[in-house]
Design an enzyme around this catalytic site. Structure first.
Site, mmCIF file in Angstrom:
data_model
loop_
_atom_site.group_PDB
_atom_site.id
_atom_site.type_symbol
_atom_site.label_atom_id
_atom_site.label_comp_id
_atom_site.label_asym_id
_atom_site.label_seq_id
_atom_site.Cartn_x
_atom_site.Cartn_y
_atom_site.Cartn_z
ATOM 1 C CG ASN A 78 -11.586 8.773 5.640
ATOM 2 O OD1 ASN A 78 -10.753 7.960 6.021
ATOM 3 N ND2 ASN A 78 -11.406 9.546 4.580
ATOM 4 C CB CYS A 137 -12.964 13.650 2.984
ATOM 5 S SG CYS A 137 -12.705 11.895 2.622
#
Length: 182
Positions: free
Chosen positions: A123, A156
């Site tokens: 991320n 995500c």
């Protein structure tokens, strides 16, 4: 060609390492795959065994041959060490000298002259976190060369830097590194 040790760590990008393994083999390299336990949650060792035609190593404490110490022998047999994808967890462990799994134990046992490449995948916030950036700088001091992540839509749903570099970019860096060391 070269004996490449490919370390696959716990990232959704682990599935891309299968293509990387295949492409490295097609270029004539011998690929030995190491996997963290988190990586095996994303893709199976059997996939890498089929593509590499080599035994896949997932546990530092499993010794198939009592006459050798696996992580030491693997390190000695490595012409290029490539961590792809490299998770924040593994980057932190490598930066601080941990040797609690097959990936980190082999990395710590590598001769100082062995080229080491690292392709982070995580991320954006994890990648840009000062702790991760400090760990990457520390690893650079230890001889690791980062193959920077891409800016993309991440698993995500976030958009930002953190996607694994393309296979073509990784292959290009492998080729460049091997030519520099020969």
């Amino acid at each position: 060609m070269a004996r490449i040790t490919l370390a696959v760590t716990g990232s959704i990008s682990a599935y891309k390492a299968a293509d990387l393994t295949s492409q490295l083999g097609k270029l004539g390299h011998s690929v030995t795959v190491l996997m963290t336990s988190a990586a095996t949650q994303f893709i199976t060792p059997l996939t890498f065994q089929a593509l590499s035609k080599n035994l896949v190593h997932t546990d530092v404490m499993t010794e198939e041959d009592p006459s050798s110490i696996k992580h030491i022998d693997l390190a000695k047999q490595t012409d290029l060490f490539l961590v792809a994808p490299a998770s924040a967890q593994t980057i932190a462990k490598l930066a601080h000298g941990f040797a609690d799994n097959i990936v980190t134990a082999v990395a710590l046992a590598l001769p100082a002259t062995t080229p080491k490449l690292l392709a982070p995948a995580m991320n954006t916030n994890m990648y840009l976190n000062p702790a991760t950036q400090e760990n990457l700088q520390r690893l650079q001091g230890y001889g690791f060369v980062e193959i920077p992540p891409r800016n993309a839509v991440l698993a995500c749903g976030d958009i930002g830097t953190g996607a694994l570099a393309t296979i073509d970019i990784i292959l290009e860096k492998v080729s460049e590194t091997l030519h520099e060391t020969n």
